[in-house]
Write a protein that holds these residues in place. Structure first.
Motif, mmCIF file in Angstrom:
data_model
loop_
_atom_site.group_PDB
_atom_site.id
_atom_site.type_symbol
_atom_site.label_atom_id
_atom_site.label_comp_id
_atom_site.label_asym_id
_atom_site.label_seq_id
_atom_site.Cartn_x
_atom_site.Cartn_y
_atom_site.Cartn_z
ATOM 1 N N ARG A 124 0.822 -1.203 0.000
ATOM 2 C CA ARG A 124 0.000 0.000 0.000
ATOM 3 C C ARG A 124 0.861 1.260 0.000
ATOM 4 N NH1 ARG A 124 -3.177 -3.011 3.653
ATOM 5 N NH2 ARG A 124 -2.176 -1.928 5.415
ATOM 6 N N SER A 125 1.937 1.249 0.776
ATOM 7 C CA SER A 125 2.826 2.420 0.834
ATOM 8 C C SER A 125 3.466 2.680 -0.527
ATOM 9 C CB SER A 125 3.908 2.201 1.900
ATOM 10 O OG SER A 125 3.337 2.068 3.178
ATOM 11 N N ARG A 183 0.805 4.153 -2.888
ATOM 12 C CA ARG A 183 0.488 5.544 -2.554
ATOM 13 C C ARG A 183 1.620 6.478 -2.975
ATOM 14 N NH1 ARG A 183 -1.823 4.039 3.452
ATOM 15 N NH2 ARG A 183 -3.888 3.279 2.768
ATOM 16 N N SER A 236 1.539 6.882 -6.684
ATOM 17 C CA SER A 236 0.355 7.599 -7.187
ATOM 18 C C SER A 236 0.622 9.078 -7.383
ATOM 19 C CB SER A 236 -0.822 7.411 -6.219
ATOM 20 O OG SER A 236 -0.559 8.036 -4.976
ATOM 21 N N SER A 254 -6.072 6.006 -4.791
ATOM 22 C CA SER A 254 -4.737 5.922 -4.193
ATOM 23 C C SER A 254 -4.808 5.642 -2.699
ATOM 24 C CB SER A 254 -3.960 7.220 -4.446
ATOM 25 O OG SER A 254 -4.656 8.330 -3.903
ATOM 26 N N ARG A 255 -5.862 6.110 -2.072
ATOM 27 C CA ARG A 255 -5.987 5.896 -0.632
ATOM 28 C C ARG A 255 -6.249 4.430 -0.312
ATOM 29 N NH1 ARG A 255 -9.838 9.672 3.188
ATOM 30 N NH2 ARG A 255 -8.970 8.969 5.180
ATOM 31 N N ALA A 267 -5.570 2.111 -2.515
ATOM 32 C CA ALA A 267 -4.608 1.348 -3.335
ATOM 33 C C ALA A 267 -5.340 0.296 -4.160
ATOM 34 C CB ALA A 267 -3.547 0.700 -2.454
#
Length: 813
Positions: free
Chosen positions: A151-152, A155, A158, A173-174, A176
């Protein structure tokens, strides 16, 4: 001897040679057929893609420059393959591994020449571990990364526009998550290698084997489907055409021997035409599929007239040889006239600026000449020899009567226009002219378009395919579905269809201001911003995006902005250098060349605007740039081709009418010393074309790459009907008949043959509606309508015109 007398003497001489030496003529034609059969093996198949229509266009050259000088996920050429992945979420661990698994299989096969792959899965893996450069290493990174690391990474990525554009519009993006992605494989084939079709179909098979839904798109796959659509359309259309022609030949000839002769002549016509294509090096593409259908239809027309006219004489007790000579004496001149006018109609397309249309016009013109030679010079001696065979072995003659006579129901129906037009021909012709003017005004508003979708097979196969035998089942087509996914799911793909290619020194002060100035007051279809400004993406928007993310870079941009409009006016070289060293480097490459001498500006346009409106406004916008600018993109290029198609259609129509009218005027001056007959001859077919255009507009059909040729082809095919009627009419007038009686005899005799010819030609060309390619279906439908309209016009519009001409001749004579 008068010119008409010399023509008559020459026709009689040809008739004597054909009837005196039938076997010699037959052998000569069979030998020529064997020669042309050798040429058939050299016929090549062209994919018939839209590239052949856009060659040499300034708009296409500008797009080629963009594709060569800029990088972007949606620009593809012969050395890239796109993998479009769709699902509930293509950014899950499992979905990323599925894509990387496909990339690993491609990478492991050396003859697929994969040099790199750019897309969400490789980018995420390298964001976590920059040392993971191969698909196998990237799989290990994704497999062992924690959910938080994934996820990191997503983000962080993005924030890069280049990454976001590889994901569908619903990318969050939040969370993912996204429902679709695009990965581009770049290939590095050896110099001279031309196997992208094999490469991409192999990759397509690998993607199909994956657990997820991965679609493949590339020039090789598109070319393969274009080629398949040709073969599938031919395998579907030609059997139907042959069955229909066979059915109507049975009805028209009603004699198995005559039927076999007609079929042999048709086969010879196709062999000669395809042999010519092979020897001349003319490729067979989608545009060419209509050619054999047209030739078969015209050949049937000639064959019916020869056999029917011969029977009209023999049924009265005349011996076969004199009957054939009389039939040829009347028909050869008509056939020459029909052949010449048909060549003018088909050949008018040779002046087109579009190569595929030129090739089709040439092939059809040569094919028509072959049709005349085979049916005019080969079929008559073959008929004589078959009758001798019939007589020698006492083969029954079956039904050898003409199609129609004055006493038959069909004959009485066909004679109605002659009886009606005898009363007030001038009023009838005037009413037709007024009606044609009104209908023509409506038909002039018919639309003209050009689109790749015209050539692609439909996303879903027509229902009748389910009932076909396995040997005739078309291939599975995927390109249309994949293209629709890209257009529906990726906003960038749609908005980048309109671009401005700008050339100039972009390191000079105020260069970026010059790049954005036209956006403040754009043409209507580009004014999609909240305050009527243009919505554009360029190197300026990339600079602004990075400035928002990096305070230090933002300060540099602010210091370099002298007038406070947010656009730097100095220090441009330093700004570019820092931008190229940032995570936004890929995005910068999308809009500015490495030498900083060319830039690309991509625009979002009004979705309600038409192709022509967008093209016109794009041209106006390009003129507002201080530097040299060219509007391009798919919409612009297709609009340019659409304009050329319309110009070609009008040029072809005017040329076909002009040449046909001139030829007919000269012909009737030489033969009959009656030049006005040439104008009368063209009149009904012009009416037929006007009605055809009005029908197209009423049905919402447009002039596209293939249907645009229908106008001149309609002249070529349709004028044969009026020529046969006029020629028979003048023959009867020359024999001492009055105008009304001559028309009655013509419409019941020749009219019957024309009715049979119309039925076979309409249904034969109408069989193209079964073709997999939509553009061929439209062409077949319009061709069938054109033939029907031409027949009706020749039987209803021509009689009063001939009656009026006869009365005028009486007054002035």
């Amino acid at each position: 001897m008068s010119p008409g007398g010399r023509v008559e003497a020459a026709t009689e001489r040809v008739g004597e040679i054909i009837t005196d030496r039938p076997r010699t003529v037959i052998i000569a034609f069979l030998l020529l057929t064997a020669v042309f059969a050798g040429g058939m093996t050299q016929v090549s198949t062209s994919s018939g893609s839209t590239d052949s229509f856009t060659e040499d266009l300034p708009e296409q050259q500008a797009l080629d420059d963009i594709n060569e000088k800029f990088q972007g996920p949606f620009e593809t050429d012969s050395e890239t393959t796109q993998l479009i992945h769709e699902g509930d979420d293509v950014l899950t661990r499992q979905a990323l591994l599925e894509m990387l698994s496909v990339l690993e299989r491609v990478d492991q096969q050396d003859d697929l020449w994969m040099s790199s792959a750019n897309g969400p899965a490789p980018a995420i893996a390298q964001a976590i571990d920059p040392t993971a450069t191969t698909p196998a290493e990237q799989q290990r990174v994704i497999r062992h990364a924690s959910d938080r690391e994934l996820r990191s990474a997503i983000r962080a990525l993005s924030e890069r526009p280049s990454f976001e554009r590889t994901l569908s519009d619903d990318f969050n993006s939040r969370e993912a998550a996204a429902s679709a992605s695009i990965t581009v494989i770049t290939h590095d084939p050896p110099e001279g290698a031309d196997e992208m079709q094999r490469v991409q179909t192999t990759i397509q098979s690998m993607a199909d084997d994956a657990d997820g839904s991965i679609h493949t798109l590339g020039s090789g796959i598109i070319d393969a489907e274009f080629s398949n659509v040709i073969g599938d359309s031919m395998s579907l259309v030609m059997p139907v055409v042959m069955v229909l022609l066979l059915t109507f030949l049975v009805i028209a000839y009603r004699d198995p021997i005559d039927l076999v002769l007609g079929l042999i002549a048709l086969v010879m016509t196709i062999i000669w035409t395809f042999g010519f294509l092979g020897f001349a090096g003319i490729p067979f593409d989608q545009m060419m599929i209509s050619v054999p259908v047209l030739l078969l239809a015209v050949g049937v027309d000639f064959g019916i007239h020869i056999i029917n006219r011969y029977r009209e004489e023999t049924i009265d007790g005349t011996e076969p040889i004199p009957s054939m000579r009389l039939a040829l004496g009347q028909l050869l001149v008509a056939f020459v006239i029909v052949t010449a006018t048909t060549v003018f109609g088909f050949g008018a397309n040779v002046v087109s600026d579009l190569a595929p249309i030129r090739r089709m016009g040439m092939a059809a013109s040569v094919g028509i000449v072959f049709t005349f030679l085979i049916f005019g010079l080969f079929l008559p001696p073959a008929k004589i020899e078959s009758d001798r065979f019939r007589e020698r072995y006492n083969v029954p003659a079956f039904n050898s009567t003409p199609i129609a006579s004055e006493d038959s129901g069909l004959g009485r129906m066909l004679a109605v226009p002659a009886r009606i037009s005898d009363r007030a021909p001038a009023m009838i012709v005037l009413a037709i002219l007024v009606l044609a003017a009104v209908v023509g005004g409506y038909g002039a508003g018919v639309d003209n378009t050009f689109d790749t979708d015209d050539f692609l097979p439909p996303e879903e196969q027509p229902g009748y395919v389910d009932y076909l035998p396995a040997s005739m089942t078309p291939a599975d087509y995927t390109v249309t579905e994949t293209v629709n996914i890209i257009e529906d799911r990726f906003a960038t793909a749609e908005s980048e269809s309109v671009m401005i290619y700008v050339e100039g020194p972009f390191e000079r002060a105020h260069a970026l201001t010059a790049l954005t100035a036209p956006n403040e007051d754009p043409p209507e279809s580009f004014a999609v911003g909240p305050h009527g400004e243009a919505s554009a993406r360029s190197i300026v928007t990339v600079i602004q995006s990075y400035a928002d993310q990096n305070p230090q870079f933002g300060e540099l941009v602010e210091r370099s902005d002298l007038n406070g409009d947010g656009i730097p006016d100095q220090n441009l070289e330093r700004i570019y250098d820092e931008l190229m060293a940032s995570p936004y480097a890929d995005s910068a490459d999308d809009y500015l060349t490495e030498d900083r001498r060319a830039a690309k500006v991509s625009y979002t346009v009004d979705s309600e605007a038409s192709q022509d409106e967008i093209a016109t406004d794009a041209s106006r916008l390009a003129e507002d740039f201080r530097y040299s600018a060219t509007a391009t993109g798919e919409t612009i290029i297709f609009a340019a081709v659409s304009d050329l198609i319309y110009e070609s259609a009008i040029q072809g129509l005017v040329l076909a009418i002009g040449l046909s009218a001139l030829f007919l005027v000269l012909t009737y001056t030489i033969l009959e010393r009656k030049p006005m007959l040439g104008i009368v001859n063209v009149f009904p077919i012009i009416v037929a074309v006007i009605v055809l255009l009005a029908t197209m507009r009423a049905l919402g059909m447009s002039l596209n790459a293939l249907t645009a040729t229908i106008l001149s082809i309609s002249i070529g095919v349709g004028i044969a009907y009026s020529v046969h009627v006029t020629h028979r009419y003048t023959d009867e007038i020359g024999g001492g008949m009055e105008s009304r009686e001559a028309l009655l005899t013509t419409l019941t005799g020749t009219g019957g043959a024309l009715a049979g010819s119309m039925a076979t030609t309409s249904l034969g060309t109408g069989a193209l509606t079964l073709a997999i390619s939509p553009i061929l279906g439209d062409f077949g439908f319009l061709m069938a309508l054109s033939v029907f309209y031409s027949f009706v016009a020749s039987m209803t519009v021509l009689p009063p015109a001939l009656q009026l001409w006869a009365r005028w001749e009486t007054i002035v004579g």
